[in-house]
Scaffold this active site. Sequence first.
Site, PDB file in Angstrom:
ATOM      1  N   ALA A 140      29.652  41.080  44.456  1.00 28.59           N
ATOM      2  CA  ALA A 140      29.872  42.458  43.534  1.00 28.59           C
ATOM      3  C   ALA A 140      29.872  42.290  42.364  1.00 28.59           C
ATOM      4  CB  ALA A 140      30.522  42.695  44.632  1.00 28.59           C
ATOM      5  N   LYS A 141      29.572  43.796  41.897  1.00 29.89           N
ATOM      6  CA  LYS A 141      29.512  43.644  40.486  1.00 29.89           C
ATOM      7  C   LYS A 141      30.587  43.252  39.915  1.00 29.89           C
ATOM      8  CE  LYS A 141      25.896  47.377  40.944  1.00 29.89           C
ATOM      9  NZ  LYS A 141      25.566  49.425  40.791  1.00 29.89           N
TER      10      LYS A 141
END
Length: 281
Positions: free
Chosen positions: A237-238
Amino acid sequence: MTTTRFAPSPNGPLHLGHAYSAIVAHDLAKEAGGRFLLRIEDIDGARSRPELADEFRRDLEWLGLEWDEVPAQSTRLDSYHAAAERLREMGVLYPCTCTRAEIEALAPRLSPGGMIYPGSCKGSHHDLTRPAAMRLDLESALALAGELEWEDDNAGIQRADPREFGDVVLVRKDAPASYHLAATLDDGADGVTLVTRGADLFSMTHIHRLLQQLLGLPVPRWHHHALLLDDTGEKLAKRRGSPSLSDRRAAGDDGKKLAQSLRMGQMPCGITLSGFPHGVL
């Protein structure tokens, strides 16, 4: 003709999870002689960074992918407003001024989509000085739509049952549309016939199928693919700072070789590919 899409939001750089998702969509389209689309989902308010869209294009080119680009979400605001007005006229949309803290204080149930809204604003008078989101009156919407089904390539025919999500937000306080409304409308407008995305979004499809029925949109097939997990077992995930594709490019990595490895299920060190979630079938 099979048409797929990759629709990243420019609120952070792409990582290996995005690469895998783009490759799945690209290859399914190309194998069927169809089209692979790139759509930039850039209506996330101040979090959107326009300069990242060019980085995304360079990332896809580095991976060896070919695509047709369609208009970004920021050019489609009129369609979101029109759809919301149509739903309001149907009697299935209502304003909600509740804050997240107020909802949490009511100890709602949790669903795969997060908190279940308890319906506090439904049928009530509203303080017009407070910002309001617009929520789907789920029971009214289901009464209009009737029984619905949708099909996933991996899980087969599914009965649409969005009740576990409650009255979801379709128009956010800080954006012209939620993911549910914008992505559903855009896929219809772009002629997407096969929606490919991670298995973590499988349950969201129940809501999207309902919206398609209410708004008279075409119904695609879905292909929910496995997820890439880090060494803690969490999805890449970012927000957790997963290594970016742009950093790999800058380091001189071979993008086409990386893409081929991902196709073969050969993950970089510390990354695993999860199977389709148990219980979905």
